[in-house]
Design a protein around this motif. Structure first.
Motif, PDB file in Angstrom:
ATOM      1  N   VAL A  27     -15.309 -26.927   5.214  1.00  0.00           N
ATOM      2  CA  VAL A  27     -16.114 -28.039   4.674  1.00  0.00           C
ATOM      3  C   VAL A  27     -17.312 -28.273   5.588  1.00  0.00           C
ATOM      4  O   VAL A  27     -18.465 -28.368   5.129  1.00  0.00           O
ATOM      5  CB  VAL A  27     -15.269 -29.331   4.554  1.00  0.00           C
ATOM      6  CG1 VAL A  27     -16.136 -30.499   4.083  1.00  0.00           C
ATOM      7  CG2 VAL A  27     -14.091 -29.133   3.619  1.00  0.00           C
ATOM      8  N   TYR A  28     -17.038 -28.328   6.900  1.00  0.00           N
ATOM      9  CA  TYR A  28     -18.117 -28.513   7.876  1.00  0.00           C
ATOM     10  C   TYR A  28     -19.129 -27.370   7.781  1.00  0.00           C
ATOM     11  O   TYR A  28     -20.339 -27.598   7.762  1.00  0.00           O
ATOM     12  CB  TYR A  28     -17.541 -28.586   9.303  1.00  0.00           C
ATOM     13  CG  TYR A  28     -18.582 -28.248  10.340  1.00  0.00           C
ATOM     14  CD1 TYR A  28     -19.569 -29.166  10.673  1.00  0.00           C
ATOM     15  CD2 TYR A  28     -18.623 -26.984  10.935  1.00  0.00           C
ATOM     16  CE1 TYR A  28     -20.571 -28.840  11.581  1.00  0.00           C
ATOM     17  CE2 TYR A  28     -19.605 -26.660  11.842  1.00  0.00           C
ATOM     18  CZ  TYR A  28     -20.583 -27.585  12.163  1.00  0.00           C
ATOM     19  OH  TYR A  28     -21.568 -27.256  13.046  1.00  0.00           O
ATOM     20  N   VAL A  30     -19.924 -25.281   5.371  1.00  0.00           N
ATOM     21  CA  VAL A  30     -20.750 -25.309   4.157  1.00  0.00           C
ATOM     22  C   VAL A  30     -21.832 -26.384   4.272  1.00  0.00           C
ATOM     23  O   VAL A  30     -23.005 -26.139   3.982  1.00  0.00           O
ATOM     24  CB  VAL A  30     -19.872 -25.545   2.899  1.00  0.00           C
ATOM     25  CG1 VAL A  30     -20.742 -25.866   1.689  1.00  0.00           C
ATOM     26  CG2 VAL A  30     -19.002 -24.332   2.627  1.00  0.00           C
ATOM     27  N   ILE A  31     -21.433 -27.570   4.725  1.00  0.00           N
ATOM     28  CA  ILE A  31     -22.397 -28.672   4.836  1.00  0.00           C
ATOM     29  C   ILE A  31     -23.457 -28.367   5.889  1.00  0.00           C
ATOM     30  O   ILE A  31     -24.653 -28.537   5.641  1.00  0.00           O
ATOM     31  CB  ILE A  31     -21.680 -30.005   5.142  1.00  0.00           C
ATOM     32  CG1 ILE A  31     -20.858 -30.444   3.921  1.00  0.00           C
ATOM     33  CG2 ILE A  31     -22.688 -31.094   5.527  1.00  0.00           C
ATOM     34  CD1 ILE A  31     -19.963 -31.628   4.159  1.00  0.00           C
ATOM     35  N   TYR A  32     -23.034 -27.882   7.063  1.00  0.00           N
ATOM     36  CA  TYR A  32     -23.994 -27.627   8.142  1.00  0.00           C
ATOM     37  C   TYR A  32     -24.951 -26.488   7.795  1.00  0.00           C
ATOM     38  O   TYR A  32     -26.169 -26.613   7.988  1.00  0.00           O
ATOM     39  CB  TYR A  32     -23.271 -27.317   9.455  1.00  0.00           C
ATOM     40  CG  TYR A  32     -24.237 -27.020  10.576  1.00  0.00           C
ATOM     41  CD1 TYR A  32     -24.904 -28.052  11.231  1.00  0.00           C
ATOM     42  CD2 TYR A  32     -24.522 -25.710  10.953  1.00  0.00           C
ATOM     43  CE1 TYR A  32     -25.813 -27.792  12.242  1.00  0.00           C
ATOM     44  CE2 TYR A  32     -25.432 -25.440  11.962  1.00  0.00           C
ATOM     45  CZ  TYR A  32     -26.077 -26.470  12.606  1.00  0.00           C
ATOM     46  OH  TYR A  32     -27.000 -26.212  13.598  1.00  0.00           O
ATOM     47  N   ASN A  34     -25.920 -25.446   5.003  1.00  0.00           N
ATOM     48  CA  ASN A  34     -26.821 -25.780   3.894  1.00  0.00           C
ATOM     49  C   ASN A  34     -27.608 -27.063   4.151  1.00  0.00           C
ATOM     50  O   ASN A  34     -28.283 -27.569   3.251  1.00  0.00           O
ATOM     51  CB  ASN A  34     -26.018 -25.917   2.596  1.00  0.00           C
ATOM     52  CG  ASN A  34     -25.460 -24.581   2.133  1.00  0.00           C
ATOM     53  OD1 ASN A  34     -26.209 -23.690   1.761  1.00  0.00           O
ATOM     54  ND2 ASN A  34     -24.151 -24.436   2.175  1.00  0.00           N
ATOM     55  N   ALA A  35     -27.503 -27.583   5.377  1.00  0.00           N
ATOM     56  CA  ALA A  35     -28.176 -28.843   5.709  1.00  0.00           C
ATOM     57  C   ALA A  35     -29.701 -28.681   5.680  1.00  0.00           C
ATOM     58  O   ALA A  35     -30.232 -27.677   6.148  1.00  0.00           O
ATOM     59  CB  ALA A  35     -27.725 -29.318   7.083  1.00  0.00           C
ATOM     60  N   ASP A  40     -27.676 -34.726   6.024  1.00  0.00           N
ATOM     61  CA  ASP A  40     -26.745 -33.588   5.979  1.00  0.00           C
ATOM     62  C   ASP A  40     -26.146 -33.322   7.360  1.00  0.00           C
ATOM     63  O   ASP A  40     -24.945 -33.058   7.494  1.00  0.00           O
ATOM     64  CB  ASP A  40     -27.456 -32.320   5.483  1.00  0.00           C
ATOM     65  CG  ASP A  40     -27.985 -32.456   4.062  1.00  0.00           C
ATOM     66  OD1 ASP A  40     -27.418 -33.265   3.297  1.00  0.00           O
ATOM     67  OD2 ASP A  40     -28.957 -31.759   3.731  1.00  0.00           O
ATOM     68  N   TYR A  41     -26.987 -33.394   8.376  1.00  0.00           N
ATOM     69  CA  TYR A  41     -26.525 -33.140   9.742  1.00  0.00           C
ATOM     70  C   TYR A  41     -25.593 -34.258  10.220  1.00  0.00           C
ATOM     71  O   TYR A  41     -24.625 -34.001  10.929  1.00  0.00           O
ATOM     72  CB  TYR A  41     -27.724 -32.990  10.689  1.00  0.00           C
ATOM     73  CG  TYR A  41     -28.537 -31.745  10.417  1.00  0.00           C
ATOM     74  CD1 TYR A  41     -28.071 -30.494  10.811  1.00  0.00           C
ATOM     75  CD2 TYR A  41     -29.752 -31.823   9.749  1.00  0.00           C
ATOM     76  CE1 TYR A  41     -28.812 -29.347  10.563  1.00  0.00           C
ATOM     77  CE2 TYR A  41     -30.498 -30.677   9.487  1.00  0.00           C
ATOM     78  CZ  TYR A  41     -30.020 -29.447   9.894  1.00  0.00           C
ATOM     79  OH  TYR A  41     -30.749 -28.314   9.631  1.00  0.00           O
ATOM     80  N   ILE A  43     -23.635 -36.003   8.282  1.00  0.00           N
ATOM     81  CA  ILE A  43     -22.351 -35.788   7.598  1.00  0.00           C
ATOM     82  C   ILE A  43     -21.559 -34.686   8.311  1.00  0.00           C
ATOM     83  O   ILE A  43     -20.352 -34.821   8.550  1.00  0.00           O
ATOM     84  CB  ILE A  43     -22.574 -35.426   6.110  1.00  0.00           C
ATOM     85  CG1 ILE A  43     -23.136 -36.637   5.355  1.00  0.00           C
ATOM     86  CG2 ILE A  43     -21.269 -34.948   5.460  1.00  0.00           C
ATOM     87  CD1 ILE A  43     -23.616 -36.325   3.949  1.00  0.00           C
ATOM     88  N   ALA A  44     -22.247 -33.595   8.673  1.00  0.00           N
ATOM     89  CA  ALA A  44     -21.587 -32.492   9.392  1.00  0.00           C
ATOM     90  C   ALA A  44     -21.016 -32.978  10.717  1.00  0.00           C
ATOM     91  O   ALA A  44     -19.875 -32.666  11.076  1.00  0.00           O
ATOM     92  CB  ALA A  44     -22.577 -31.349   9.615  1.00  0.00           C
TER      93      ALA A  44
END
Length: 196
Positions: A27-28, A30-32, A34-35, A40-41, A43-44
């Motif tokens: 999860v981390y 994918v988010i990081y 694609n930040a 986004d950062y 959230i990561a």
């Protein structure tokens, strides 16, 4: 009875928290990776903070409620190392200088794995993590989460952080080499006569 004990050994709150930390890794990533915007950062970094928090909680619960298990002794450090590795690799994709840290980290972890297996064959096991290893883990998480939170850091600061992290990984590596390569009191004999 054996099946019941086996389930009791696996399905404990600390072990489930360790599994949760493993689930957070993709999860981390994918988010990081694609930040784009600061949110986004954040959230990561928040996901990493939750991971660190559950790491602290699972150890406390395991000790306080006597839920320490053989599975937990493997699962907890596995979740730690996998999270650190994913974190370093993701940052390395954005900052190539960090690949030096990735290489050193992999060499250290491979040595620890091989040395632990060799010690196990000799009937010995390491009595918990070394202090140097705990300090190294703390420094890595703090510095790397900082880099996630502040993606626009100057490259010179990234290099400085990477050098500091490499020094702590190297110190931890040397500490583990010493423990496994000399007759250390940290290596305990496994009681093979103990009845299950």
């Amino acid at each position: 009875m054996l099946i019941k004990d086996w389930k009791k050994d696996i399905f404990t709150i600390p072990n489930l928290l360790s599994l949760f930390r493993l689930i957070l890794i993709p999860v981390y990533m994918v988010i990081y990776l694609n930040a784009v915007v600061p949110t986004d950062y954040f959230i990561a970094a928040g996901i990493l903070a939750v991971s660190c928090l559950t790491d602290a909680i699972d150890g406390h619960i395991a000790r306080h409620f006597n839920m320490i298990s053989t599975v937990g002794k493997v699962l907890d450090p596995l979740a730690d190392k996998a999270t650190q590795f994913a974190l370093i690799v993701c940052l390395g994709i954005r900052h190539p200088v960090i690949w030096i840290l990735v290489g050193l980290f992999v060499v250290k972890e491979l040595f620890q794995l091989i040395a632990a297996l060799v010690a196990l064959r000799k009937g010995k096991i390491l009595n918990g993590a070394l202090f140097a290893g705990k300090i190294c883990t703390t420094i890595l998480f703090i510095s790397l989460i900082l880099m996630v939170l502040l993606p626009m850091l100057d490259e010179r600061i990234i290099i400085a952080i990477t050098v500091i992290d490499c020094i702590f990984v190297l110190i931890s590596f040397i500490a583990y080499v010493r423990v496994y390569c000399i007759k250390s009191p940290m290596l305990l004999e496994i009681d093979t006569d103990k009845k299950e």
